[in-house]
Design a protein around this motif. Sequence first.
Motif, PDB file in Angstrom:
ATOM      1  N   HIS A  75       0.897  -1.504  -0.406  1.00 26.70           N
ATOM      2  CA  HIS A  75      -0.132  -0.647  -0.207  1.00 26.70           C
ATOM      3  C   HIS A  75       0.784   0.754  -0.172  1.00 26.70           C
ATOM      4  CE1 HIS A  75       0.700  -0.358   4.501  1.00 26.70           C
ATOM      5  NE2 HIS A  75       0.684   0.039   4.816  1.00 26.70           N
ATOM      6  N   VAL A 131      -2.103  -3.832  -5.398  1.00 24.23           N
ATOM      7  CA  VAL A 131      -1.924  -2.469  -4.474  1.00 24.23           C
ATOM      8  C   VAL A 131      -2.725  -3.647  -3.184  1.00 24.23           C
ATOM      9  CG1 VAL A 131      -3.808  -1.650  -4.238  1.00 24.23           C
ATOM     10  CG2 VAL A 131      -1.765  -1.014  -2.760  1.00 24.23           C
ATOM     11  N   ASP A 147      -2.990  -4.061   0.578  1.00 25.66           N
ATOM     12  CA  ASP A 147      -3.099  -2.449   1.654  1.00 25.66           C
ATOM     13  C   ASP A 147      -2.679  -4.524   3.491  1.00 25.66           C
ATOM     14  OD1 ASP A 147      -3.889  -1.292   0.334  1.00 25.66           O
ATOM     15  OD2 ASP A 147      -5.686  -1.058   1.772  1.00 25.66           O
ATOM     16  N   SER A 205      -6.062   1.712   0.738  1.00 23.64           N
ATOM     17  CA  SER A 205      -5.966   2.321  -0.773  1.00 23.64           C
ATOM     18  C   SER A 205      -6.933   2.745  -1.907  1.00 23.64           C
ATOM     19  CB  SER A 205      -5.091   1.230  -1.298  1.00 23.64           C
ATOM     20  OG  SER A 205      -3.714   1.000  -0.352  1.00 23.64           O
ATOM     21  N   ARG A 237      -7.127  -4.328  -5.400  1.00 26.75           N
ATOM     22  CA  ARG A 237      -6.594  -4.199  -4.205  1.00 26.75           C
ATOM     23  C   ARG A 237      -6.768  -5.782  -3.211  1.00 26.75           C
ATOM     24  NH1 ARG A 237      -9.690  -2.570   0.786  1.00 26.75           N
ATOM     25  NH2 ARG A 237      -8.588  -1.881   1.860  1.00 26.75           N
ATOM     26  N   THR A 263      -5.475  -7.451   1.140  1.00 24.48           N
ATOM     27  CA  THR A 263      -5.185  -6.867   2.392  1.00 24.48           C
ATOM     28  C   THR A 263      -5.000  -8.349   3.156  1.00 24.48           C
ATOM     29  OG1 THR A 263      -7.259  -8.134   3.112  1.00 24.48           O
ATOM     30  CG2 THR A 263      -7.154  -5.794   2.729  1.00 24.48           C
TER      31      THR A 263
END
Lengths: 621, 198
Positions: free
Chosen positions: A88, A114, A116, A129, A170, A172
Amino acid sequence: MHPLLENQPNKQVLMLGNEAIARGAIEAGVAFAAAYPGTPSSEIALQFFQISKTTDLYFEYSANEKVALEVAAGAAMCGLRTMASMKHVGLNVASDALMTLAYTGVAGALVLVVADDPYMFSSQNEQDSRYYGKLSGLPILEPSTVAEAREMTVYAFDLSEELKLPVILRTTTRINHSSGVVTLGPMRKRQTKGDFIKDPFNYVCIPSVSRRLHPILLEKIETARTMAETSPWNRIEGEGKWGVICNGVSYGYVSDAIEELGFAADFKILRIGFSHPFPDARVSRFLEGCEKVLVAEEGEPYMEEAVRNCAHKAGLPVTIKGKGKGLFSRLYEFDPTLVKTAIAECFQLPVKHARPVPIADLPEAPPRPPNLCPGCPHRAAYVAVREVFGDDAVYPTDIGCYTLGLLPPLRMGDFLIAMGAGIGTAGGFARASGRKTVAFIGDSTFFHSGLSPLASAVYNNHDFTVVVLDNGTTGMTGHQPHPGVDLSHLNLDKKPISIEAAARGLGVEKVITVNPFHYKKTVDALRQIADYRGVSVLIARAPCPLYERGLPGFKKKRPFTVNEKTCGNHQSCTKTVACPAFFVEDARPRIDAQRCTGCALCAQVCPENAIVRVSEKGEAS
Amino acid sequence: MKTIRIMIVAVGGQGNILAARVLGETAVAAGMDVRMSEFHGMAQRGGVVESMVLLGRGKGACIADGAADVLLGFEPSETIRAAGKCNAGTTVITSTAAVPPFTVALGDARYPDVPGALQLLADRVNVMIAIDAPDLAIRAGSLLAINMVMLGALAGSGATPMPPDLFCGIIKEKTKKQFADINLKAFELGMNAARNTA
């Protein structure tokens, strides 16, 4: 053959989330990938690095995330399918390029992953993000499971190509570092050569061009929104009167919680997977049938605000809950109990929790903080800097293994915010406080973000010292190369850049290189630098012991031992050096020969020279 | 099938991640759904390594406090640290051999009374299987095989439905060839130890 290249559609394979993302990209025919490593994203790049050695996939570790995005963008402008992956905070670095790349769009495809890190397992912040979607106008896809990470990655390439826009995938940490069963899809052929068709009045973002490109981007956003409205990634489950809107890993927790609470028929779930542009109409229709709605999302109230906006625009009086006391927090990551409790609280349902055994009377487990490894050259450099500059100096530090130097007894690290910011902030500390300032930075971070603040410091006549902790690799994230690393042992033709030459080239006149395991020479070099006015650079160079043992020609050094006859029990070794190869037995320091790497740092610090190398016969010599 | 939630805790370097991988692959081979999540931040630097393995139905890949069906601890103080994951029905399988952190080694922290703590925990859970895993690993041929000893103990405890043979097939397939015999021997020693203890 690399396991991710297996061409067996429908085969079920247990994969790490990051492997699933890389597999999805390979299935989609990714031809060009670039990354700067960062937990929890690093294993994506690792797959590409390995695969690129035996196929025509191009992969590079770029100097930083901005360069990774830019090099991928260049290839995407030539029509290729490309990917850039980062953590991130890496997207903060890349964001300057991203914002205007959204204006030009891409000719081929560009998927930006990306990752996070809610709870900050291994990061300096837990920024959300998803706001980059709003900020840039680019589509965002968010998988809820490992299997979906593969499917969504394939789709992300198609979406990017269709919209001619970069697409953000995106994730995590709980997706990247989870494993699950993935069903392999078919492989699409890689197209590795493209062509760039010049079109300066659409690609060169001078004001007059950008004024025309911005409305085009807004049109693309509306096209993307119509796709999000009907996207199968935004799906409804159940038909109840209570709504739960969720995304990413929270979907799994919500789904399990509703079943465990025993009121499944009363709920309906809207899982948002295509989260930017937000599917307003679909959400409004979902809200229409609900008495009450709870938004379950980790991080910021990104969806919650969008859902409230939908309700407002549609004039719906439905109660919407999300972040708030007794419900969800903006802090840290979710877990099953937290989500179940919030749902029960919001909808006033009885909840039966798992009942943990009482543990209050169990003794506390001793802390097991991460530490610099035995034989880590950073420890040697830190011990020497502490001897010369003590507590008087200010020590801005940077991001990498060496950040662990902040722990006692080294206590080397007074300020840490971002990659390269150790050098950047040093000028401010030195000028404003008038104190000696020593900034630490690793070799990989030096190339990532250290060059421009160093140039700026030289030009502006700052007075501080930079210690480059050069262990010849990117240690913390798993030994990736950087522009200073020679890879000829892997038959990779790279042109390593000298840190000395870079520093001198940027105008630093005082540059000294030492091997930090030569303790006295290092201290002498630091004393020389202590008297120098201006920007000075000390390069402390010795290989990371974990990396070194995988290099060709590596020979393990014989370990050291404490000679009990000469040991005066001053404990400089355990109190100053504090290498984890030491242990204390009967109040005297001892060395665990299994853990000692033979670096000899402690032997040079011992006032009685009582620490000696074990002879070849295994005795104290 | 009811979800089986297995929490694995270890110290960096004990091979927890590989053990979880073999466990997961074995469950996949048995036709079960598998969700795993690992937390290995800075593992190489002496930290704690946790794996959560969920077998069977469900969607989440995380185990809440009090929700573990099995707690598999490769180091006893780590078993104690993770005790909050247990409930009255949990099977705890733990190694008894201490690996003191450097904070203890250097005299800055105290290592707990492990036998006492394990006894307290044993009285509160369904089953406690305590074995000297490094000892069995060395008997199998390598200290590095602790993870296979613990996996064998899990198979021997009966807490998972997969037959031991299935585990052995995956061990042969997924672990390094030169260690296969040692790993299989370690698995067997762990399995027998668990059967004799339980």
